[in-house]
Design a protein around this motif. Structure first.
Motif, short mmCIF file in Angstrom:
data_model
loop_
_atom_site.label_atom_id
_atom_site.label_comp_id
_atom_site.label_asym_id
_atom_site.label_seq_id
_atom_site.Cartn_x
_atom_site.Cartn_y
_atom_site.Cartn_z
N LEU A 44 33.82 32.73 36.13
CA LEU A 44 35.18 33.26 36.22
C LEU A 44 35.18 34.77 35.98
CD1 LEU A 44 38.29 32.30 36.27
CD2 LEU A 44 38.17 32.63 33.79
N SER A 45 36.00 35.49 36.73
CA SER A 45 36.14 36.92 36.50
C SER A 45 37.60 37.27 36.27
CB SER A 45 35.62 37.73 37.70
OG SER A 45 36.49 37.62 38.81
N MET A 46 37.83 38.27 35.45
CA MET A 46 39.20 38.72 35.19
C MET A 46 39.84 39.21 36.49
SD MET A 46 39.51 38.34 31.83
CE MET A 46 40.39 39.49 30.76
N ARG A 47 39.04 39.81 37.36
CA ARG A 47 39.54 40.32 38.62
C ARG A 47 40.04 39.16 39.50
NH1 ARG A 47 38.87 45.12 41.11
NH2 ARG A 47 37.25 45.72 39.63
N ALA A 48 39.30 38.05 39.50
CA ALA A 48 39.71 36.90 40.30
C ALA A 48 41.02 36.31 39.78
CB ALA A 48 38.61 35.84 40.29
N VAL A 49 41.17 36.28 38.46
CA VAL A 49 42.41 35.78 37.87
C VAL A 49 43.57 36.69 38.26
CG1 VAL A 49 43.64 35.34 35.71
CG2 VAL A 49 41.24 34.65 35.95
N ALA A 50 43.35 38.01 38.16
CA ALA A 50 44.40 38.96 38.52
C ALA A 50 44.80 38.80 39.98
CB ALA A 50 43.91 40.39 38.26
N ARG A 51 43.79 38.60 40.84
CA ARG A 51 44.07 38.44 42.26
C ARG A 51 44.90 37.17 42.50
NH1 ARG A 51 39.28 38.50 43.75
NH2 ARG A 51 38.90 36.31 44.24
N ALA A 52 44.58 36.09 41.78
CA ALA A 52 45.31 34.83 41.95
C ALA A 52 46.77 34.97 41.50
CB ALA A 52 44.62 33.73 41.15
N VAL A 53 46.99 35.77 40.48
CA VAL A 53 48.36 35.97 39.96
C VAL A 53 49.12 36.97 40.82
CG1 VAL A 53 49.70 36.76 37.98
CG2 VAL A 53 47.68 35.33 37.62
N ALA A 56 47.35 43.49 38.71
CA ALA A 56 46.14 44.29 38.52
C ALA A 56 45.32 43.72 37.36
CB ALA A 56 46.50 45.74 38.22
N ALA A 57 44.01 43.91 37.42
CA ALA A 57 43.14 43.43 36.35
C ALA A 57 43.53 44.04 35.01
CB ALA A 57 41.68 43.73 36.69
N THR A 58 44.01 45.27 35.02
CA THR A 58 44.41 45.91 33.77
C THR A 58 45.55 45.15 33.09
OG1 THR A 58 45.82 47.38 35.09
CG2 THR A 58 43.67 48.23 34.42
N SER A 59 46.40 44.50 33.90
CA SER A 59 47.50 43.72 33.32
C SER A 59 46.98 42.48 32.60
CB SER A 59 48.48 43.29 34.43
OG SER A 59 49.08 44.42 35.02
N VAL A 60 45.89 41.91 33.12
CA VAL A 60 45.28 40.76 32.46
C VAL A 60 44.70 41.19 31.12
CG1 VAL A 60 43.54 38.94 32.64
CG2 VAL A 60 44.78 39.68 34.68
N SER A 65 41.77 40.24 25.61
CA SER A 65 40.80 41.32 25.41
C SER A 65 39.55 41.17 26.27
CB SER A 65 40.40 41.40 23.94
OG SER A 65 39.84 40.15 23.51
N ASP A 66 39.16 39.93 26.54
CA ASP A 66 37.98 39.70 27.37
C ASP A 66 38.05 38.30 27.98
OD1 ASP A 66 37.28 37.90 25.31
OD2 ASP A 66 35.99 39.37 24.33
N ARG A 67 37.03 37.94 28.73
CA ARG A 67 37.04 36.66 29.43
C ARG A 67 37.05 35.49 28.46
NH1 ARG A 67 32.13 35.71 33.33
NH2 ARG A 67 31.05 35.66 31.32
N ASP A 68 36.27 35.57 27.39
CA ASP A 68 36.25 34.47 26.43
C ASP A 68 37.63 34.20 25.86
OD1 ASP A 68 33.58 34.09 26.85
OD2 ASP A 68 32.94 34.63 24.82
N ALA A 69 38.36 35.26 25.52
CA ALA A 69 39.70 35.10 24.95
C ALA A 69 40.62 34.42 25.96
CB ALA A 69 40.27 36.45 24.54
N LEU A 70 40.49 34.81 27.23
CA LEU A 70 41.30 34.22 28.28
C LEU A 70 40.96 32.74 28.47
CD1 LEU A 70 43.23 34.23 30.67
CD2 LEU A 70 41.43 35.26 32.06
N VAL A 71 39.68 32.43 28.54
CA VAL A 71 39.27 31.03 28.74
C VAL A 71 39.69 30.17 27.55
CG1 VAL A 71 37.28 29.50 29.00
CG2 VAL A 71 37.36 31.65 30.27
N LEU A 72 39.56 30.71 26.34
CA LEU A 72 39.98 29.95 25.16
C LEU A 72 41.47 29.62 25.21
CD1 LEU A 72 38.05 31.57 22.18
CD2 LEU A 72 37.98 29.18 22.89
#
Length: 205
Positions: A44-53, A56-60, A65-72
């Motif tokens: 998983l990438s933060m950029r891919a999540v931002a694109r799906a939503v 911008a990735a900066t908004s994610v 703070s990072d991918r682990d925090a998002l996945v958790l």
């Protein structure tokens, strides 16, 4: 280069003031969908999540703070939804043994409906790097379901927490083997769960 990852996100309107929480919810929902497809949090990438939503990735990164925090955060949401589904199934059963059976069957069937999320929730290396204390709730509720059977004299009195742990470990093992070896001629999961309940919990055959 990952051209898909570099593609421009779909246009998304700015949230009105005070609705940043709505964006956070959309990010979590998109993460759950991607994890289901990938079955691997490392892919998983933060950029891919931002694109799906469509942001911008900066908004994610403003929310996580990072991918682990998002996945958790996504896994905690997933676990809450699973717990509610199990509780609902239990509520529709008539007696403590039927409630326990319904609880365990939903736990197993959910894995088949969400194999990608199951793998990330239970088999990812994130389990070693991060605290998933929210997963204890499911274990505690299963132990209470076993305890109710004991209080009503339907099974022999024993250490309910230990019995519940053995039962959950058996079901997780059965589910994991099926997901990782899908072509093997496995017996029906319901029949195997029933054997677990008889042999490990002590309900009447």
């Amino acid at each position: 280069m990952d051209h898909a990852a570099e593609a421009a996100p779909r246009t998304r309107g700015r949230n009105p003031r005070g609705q940043g929480e709505r964006l956070r919810e959309e990010i979590v929902a998109a993460t759950l969908k991607l994890l289901e497809q990938l079955g691997d949090d490392q892919a998983l990438s933060m950029r891919a999540v931002a694109r799906a939503v469509g942001t911008a990735a900066t908004s994610v990164y403003l929310h996580f703070s990072d991918r682990d925090a998002l996945v958790l955060a996504a896994l905690e949401r997933c676990h809450q939804e699973l717990t509610r589904a199990i509780d609902d199934a239990e509520a529709g059963a008539d007696d403590p043994v039927a409630k326990l059976r319904a609880r365990i069957l939903v736990l197993g069937s959910w894995a088949y409906e969400h194999p990608g999320l199951y793998k990330v929730l239970h088999e990812s290396t994130l389990n070693q790097r991060a605290d998933m204390s929210f997963k204890r709730e499911l274990g505690d509720r299963t132990a209470e379901a076993v305890r109710r059977c004991m209080r009503d004299g339907l099974i022999a009195v024993d250490d309910a927490a230990l019995v519940a742990f053995d039962l959950r470990a058996a079901v997780h093992g059965a589910v994991s083997m099926r997901l990782n070896q899908p072509d093997h001629p496995w017996p029906p999961l319901g029949e195997q769960v029933e054997r677990f309940l008889v042999k490990l919990v002590g309900i009447p055959a």
